[in-house]
Design an enzyme around this catalytic site. Structure first.
Site, PDB file in Angstrom:
ATOM      1  N   LEU A 720       0.823  -1.216   0.000  1.00 31.84           N
ATOM      2  CA  LEU A 720       0.000   0.000   0.000  1.00 31.84           C
ATOM      3  C   LEU A 720       0.855   1.264   0.000  1.00 31.84           C
ATOM      4  O   LEU A 720       2.024   1.239   0.375  1.00 31.84           O
ATOM      5  CB  LEU A 720      -0.897   0.008   1.251  1.00 31.84           C
ATOM      6  CG  LEU A 720      -1.910  -1.142   1.345  1.00 31.84           C
ATOM      7  CD1 LEU A 720      -2.721  -1.006   2.631  1.00 31.84           C
ATOM      8  CD2 LEU A 720      -2.843  -1.133   0.130  1.00 31.84           C
ATOM      9  N   CYS A 721       0.252   2.339  -0.375  1.00 32.64           N
ATOM     10  CA  CYS A 721       0.889   3.649  -0.269  1.00 32.64           C
ATOM     11  C   CYS A 721       0.976   4.015   1.201  1.00 32.64           C
ATOM     12  O   CYS A 721       0.027   3.774   1.932  1.00 32.64           O
ATOM     13  CB  CYS A 721       0.073   4.720  -0.986  1.00 32.64           C
ATOM     14  SG  CYS A 721       0.046   4.528  -2.772  1.00 32.64           S
ATOM     15  N   PRO A 722       2.064   4.617   1.711  1.00 35.89           N
ATOM     16  CA  PRO A 722       3.225   4.979   0.899  1.00 35.89           C
ATOM     17  C   PRO A 722       4.340   3.943   0.939  1.00 35.89           C
ATOM     18  O   PRO A 722       5.448   4.233   0.539  1.00 35.89           O
ATOM     19  CB  PRO A 722       3.698   6.252   1.613  1.00 35.89           C
ATOM     20  CG  PRO A 722       3.428   5.969   3.061  1.00 35.89           C
ATOM     21  CD  PRO A 722       2.185   5.102   3.090  1.00 35.89           C
TER      22      PRO A 722
END
Lengths: 782, 271
Positions: A720-722
């Site tokens: 997932l971001c970040p």
């Protein structure tokens, strides 16, 4: 006696407000911009040298009394730098005034009956009139009292200082339109119909970005309507003018935007309102009655210098026995000592003796014949151009790039060079007649090139990648009620050739003077062809390495560049550079269509090169190397979202000169070139790219770059971001500069964010392509 | 050094930062910083450096936690009253980030011991509350070639500068301690607790920026702020050729203890 305008009662209070603002600014309580919005409408402009200001003084119709001129000269000597400047709108300017002296200067000017209010900014500007209003044998009647009374009225109105853009009004006394009323936001041209004094009225003309000739608003109105019309136009402008985009805000853009019919309908709406409000008529001063001069004594022919001067500069007035004298002031600059001496000298001739001309000179009036020799003897001592042909004093130029943010070329320096070269050319300049030689440093027309017999507008051209200063050459303006037309573009010349082009054209004209009575007629006839031929002779310049002189502007110490221009400022001069690359693109495409397979690679490389460069200038970038060029393209077009990131692979291949790898990409490269064209077509004058219609945007086919061999590959699907970006950075930290890293990212937020963040850190995205439900991104470490 | 997955996650917001990244975080993890004074300034410095993953933190303080300390010395908690400050602080650091190695010195710095204490550290933070210690730290760092961050707070005001060898030092600006009684101490004059946090955090940021080598440190600049009206400004200054310790003809060549100002109103412990 015709006097200027009357100072409005609220000026004292307004000066007090300005004073308070300056004090607040000095104390750090307000930002520079807050002071600026009050300062500029006061006719006070900041100069390039920090903390110094230019003060522009309203002189309606160019009127200044000797007493006022003497005071202005004294003020300029005390607070300025030793000279006064005459403007092409008949004003006086003091330069290099310190901020702390501004209020003192403005107060002292007020004591002399002069105001700087409306000298700048989006205001009712100085109201101009033909230089010889009141004395012109050709005029229908003297328009000066109207200009003066209208000024008095408009500068007392508070809504005159916050218009969408400047509002310029001009008066001419006859159809010869010597006041250039057909080139003003609002222009009045004197007529008498059925024994009644009145005017033909033109509206929404003006010089500037996209200069335009005024449009006829009234064929005839009687002279009581001057104020209601001016007021109604002001109200119309106030209500509907474009305040957002100052590059498209002048009244002429409103006319163009609304169309003639709707413009007039809205004008009449305002005009009727003004009429119903019932304003008092303008208070007109008595026009100058021709002073009776009894039997002027002609003191014989006089010395040859005097005779020559008289022929050059002295004209008979409509008042018998009185004469006007043009005082040539080189490019409008006169020393304070000179101006003071002139003022004292003129003191004995009454108050109505001098005006500032639109040609940036002084015009003396009401000089009796018997005094001419005395005037000559005096002027010769004070002004260097007096013993020279009148043409030299008529050369007009704007300030140019030395002080103007918009300037491209050093127009004033070019004008000086022109004056010098003409002066020593050996041409018989007294035979060329009145020629308007106007030079603008950029296409914005402050040097009035569209109103010129022979005009020049600065631009930048390029040879083999090197930029050089150049001018577009314009010729053949006609200014006359009903037939006014702007000078037409004839061609482009390097700045260095400006003196040669003018000299050659004047020589050609003098050779044919027996067939053409005036230069105007000559230009309308054979002159234009001659000019085309002369331009062709000087158009080409040597390569940078052979002769660098052409790459320096007049009096410039550095190679010509646009890098110091204010970023984002609109100028059509830059459009030429863009067109150049768009032409390069077109030509390269033509070559491609017939090229053999083995020649395609380099041509495709060029196509990417031109496409990447074409619009960089709109972002204030002048790349000196390929690396700068492509980096700037990545930053300003790909990262900024104007160009699809899928094209990034092409840019990387072109930069690495991997031409063979470009050949299979021809379709994509063509699409990139088209994308640049679409962007350009959807760019406004402020260099903003509007969203193009969806149909115009092609979805590029992702670039398959087989030649790329990543040093590492990281599958970041499901991260997932970040953290996907964090892990990308961790991976990059392990690599050497120039190594390639391939990462796999999920669709959605990861692909929307990670490549941009990587790019922000200075790495390059070589490739970004969809692989089913995810993305493959190749990064080159910086 | 290779970051493990937990470290990558713990320091991810540093790694994302353009000027820190993996390389910068690795420098932080390798850093050794000494904090002199574990009070109002030392507390936020120690907390932020611990959180940032600093490799080794040295703590110097000879005092025990006093109830009046808790208004601003945020590394100490109510149950810590009466405990040595360095031990109280060490526990909190371990709780925040077990990776950090903490070395404690339960003593006050003095001419006799300071050179030995600072010699193993990359950077020194002055978190002391008296001029004698501040000038001693300056002189020791100048003579020992150690960079340090000076910090001072009083009432609503704070000031800080950073010394690196070869540039202007604290004595270039402030030649000698003020006369006794001329400047009140915190316990006399009072201090807004958050001001200690503001200045300590600025010092912590200086340490981190020093370690990663990015940006312009407060070198040859004095940052002063007035938190009552919340005005910040920096005053530029240059190396003073007549500076008694780093000037052309230094008069201070060995370390000497000055008499510290005495806190008249102090009941227990130190301010």
């Amino acid at each position: 006696m015709t006097t200027g305008y009357k100072i409005p009662p609220q000026l004292d209070e307004e000066i007090g407000q300005l004073e308070a603002l300056i004090a607040k600014f000095r104390a750090g309580a307000i930002a520079p911009i807050e002071l600026k919005v009050h300062r500029v409408p006061f006719g006070v402009y900041e100069q390039r040298e920090a903390d110094t200001y230019m003060v522009r003084i309203r002189c309606v119709a160019g009127i200044v009394t000797p007493g006022q001129l003497e005071k202005v000269a004294a003020i300029a000597a005390r607070y300025g730098v030793g000279d006064l400047h005459l403007t092409s709108r008949q004003e006086l300017q003091i330069h290099y005034v310190k901020l702390d002296d501004l209020v003192a200067v403005i107060r002292q000017l007020k004591e002399a009956g002069l105001s700087t209010r409306g000298g700048g900014g989006n205001t009712v500007r100085n109201i101009a009139a033909q230089d010889d209003a009141g004395i012109d044998p050709l005029e229908v009647f003297d328009v000066t009292p109207y200009a003066a009374a209208l000024t008095t009225r408009l500068i007392a109105e508070n809504d005159s200082w916050n218009l969408p853009r400047k509002y310029k009004i001009a008066f001419s006394g006859s159809e010869h339109d010597k006041g250039q009323a057909t080139l003003a936001d609002l222009g009045f041209i004197a007529r008498i119909v059925d024994g009644k004094k009145g005017f033909r009225v033109h509206v929404a003309g003006g010089l500037g970005v996209r200069s335009a000739v005024g449009n006829l608003l009234f064929d005839f109105v009687d002279d009581t309507q001057v104020y209601p019309i001016a007021k109604a136009v002001k109200n119309l402008f106030w209500k509907y003018g474009n305040r957002k985009n100052k590059h498209a805000a002048r009244l002429r853009f409103l006319w163009q935007g609304l169309g003639a019919e709707e413009f007039k309908r809205r004008f009449y709406e305002e005009f009727n309102k003004v009429t119903q409000e019932g304003h008092a008529p303008l208070t007109l001063d008595e026009p100058q009655a021709g002073r009776a001069v009894t039997a002027a004594v002609h003191p014989g022919p006089g010395e040859p210098e005097f005779v020559l001067w008289r022929a050059r500069y002295v004209r008979e007035q409509k008042q018998a026995g009185l004469f006007s004298v043009l005082v040539p002031v080189e490019l409008g600059f006169i020393s304070c000592d000179g101006a003071g001496a002139l003022a004292r000298f003129l003191g004995g001739f009454g108050d109505d003796v001098v005006r500032v001309t639109r040609g940036q000179n002084f015009l003396l009036r009401n000089i009796p014949a018997g005094k001419l020799e005395e005037v000559h003897a005096f002027l010769v001592r004070v002004l260097p151009l007096v013993p020279k042909p009148a043409l030299l004093g008529r050369v007009l130029s704007c300030a140019g790039a030395s002080t103007c943010q918009l300037g491209i070329c050093l127009s004033r320096q070019a004008a000086r060079a022109l004056i010098q070269s003409l002066g020593s050319s050996g041409l018989d300049l007294d035979k060329v007649g009145e020629i308007r030689l106007n030079i603008s440093g950029c296409p914005n027309s402050c040097g009035h090139h569209p109103a010129a017999d022979l005009g020049f507008a600065g631009k930048a051209l390029r040879k083999d990648g090197h930029m050089y200063p150049a001018y577009s050459v314009y010729a053949g303006a006609v200014i006359h009620d009903g037939t006014t037309k702007l000078a037409a573009l004839v061609g482009d010349i390097p700045a260095r050739a400006i003196t040669l082009v003018v000299e050659n054209l004047l020589a050609a004209f003098l050779g044919k003077a027996d067939r053409f009575a005036t230069f105007k007629e000559y230009i309308a006839g054979e002159g234009k062809d001659d000019l085309v031929a002369i331009i062709a002779r000087y158009k080409d310049i040597p390569a940078f390495d052979d002769d660098k002189n052409y790459y320096f502007d007049w009096s410039a110490a550095k190679v010509f560049s646009l890098a110091e221009r204010g970023a984002g400022e609109c100028s059509t001069g830059l459009f030429d550079l863009i067109e150049l690359d768009l032409n390069n693109i077109r030509r390269t495409r033509e070559k491609l269509s017939t090229a053999a397979a083995d020649q395609k690679g380099p041509l495709l490389g060029q196509l990417v090169f031109f496409a990447s460069r074409a619009l960089l200038i709109t972002r204030g970038v002048e790349p000196k190397t390929d690396r700068e060029l492509y980096d700037a393209f990545r930053q300003h077009f790909i990262a900024a979202g104007h160009v699809d990131p899928a094209f990034e692979g092409l840019v990387a291949l072109a930069e690495r000169k991997e031409f063979d790898a470009l050949v299979p990409q021809e379709e994509n490269i063509q699409a990139l070139a088209r994308a640049i064209n679409v962007l350009y077509e959807n760019m406004d004058n402020g260099f903003n790219f509007r969203k193009p219609p969806v149909a115009a945007v092609e979805a590029p086919v992702p670039v398959q770059v087989a030649a790329l061999a990543p040093a590492a590959t990281k599958d970041l699907r499901g991260v997932l971001c970040p953290f996907n970006f964090v892990k990308t950075k961790v991976e990059l930290a392990r690599l050497k500069a120039g190594d390639l890293l391939e990462i796999w990212l999920d669709d959605g937020a990861p692909i929307e964010n990670v490549p941009g963040s990587v790019r922000d850190e200075g790495h390059k995205i070589i490739l970004q392509e969809r692989q089913g439900d995810h993305w493959r991104v190749v990064i080159e470490k910086k | 050094m290779n970051l493990n997955d937990a470290q990558i996650e713990r320091y991810s917001r540093h790694i994302i930062l353009g000027n820190v990244g993996v390389e910068g975080q690795e420098k932080i993890l390798a850093g050794k910083v000494l904090i002199i004074g574990t009070g109002g300034l030392g507390a936020p410095v120690a907390l932020y450096l611990a959180a940032a993953g600093l490799g080794t933190i040295g703590l110097v303080d000879g005092d025990v936690v006093d109830l009046s300390n808790l208004q601003r010395q945020v590394i100490h908690f109510t149950p810590d009253v009466g405990r040595p400050k360095v031990l109280s602080a060490k526990d909190k650091i371990a709780a925040i980030n077990p990776d950090v190695r903490v070395i404690t010195y339960e003593t006050r710095v003095a001419a006799a011991n300071i050179a030995g204490i600072i010699k193993d550290y990359d950077f020194i933070v002055d978190g002391t509350d008296n001029f004698a210690a501040k000038f001693l730290i300056n002189d020791a760092c100048v003579l020992g070639g150690k960079p340090f961050s000076h910090g001072g707070i009083l009432r609503f005001d704070g000031q800080t500068l950073t010394y690196v060898p070869g540039q202007a030092c604290y004595r270039c600006v402030f030649t000698a301690p003020p006369p006794k009684g001329a400047v009140p101490t915190c316990s006399q004059a009072g201090i807004l607790g958050a001001v200690a946090g503001m200045l300590g955090t600025i010092q912590a940021a200086e340490v981190l920026r020093f370690l990663i080598g990015k940006g312009e440190l407060l070198v040859n600049r004095l940052l002063v702020f007035d938190a009552l009206n919340m005005n910040f400004r920096t005053v530029k200054f240059a190396r003073n050729p007549a500076c008694p310790v780093c000037g052309e003809r230094p008069s201070i060549t060995t370390l000497v203890d000055a008499e510290p100002a005495v806190c008249d109103l102090k009941s227990r412990g130190r301010g």
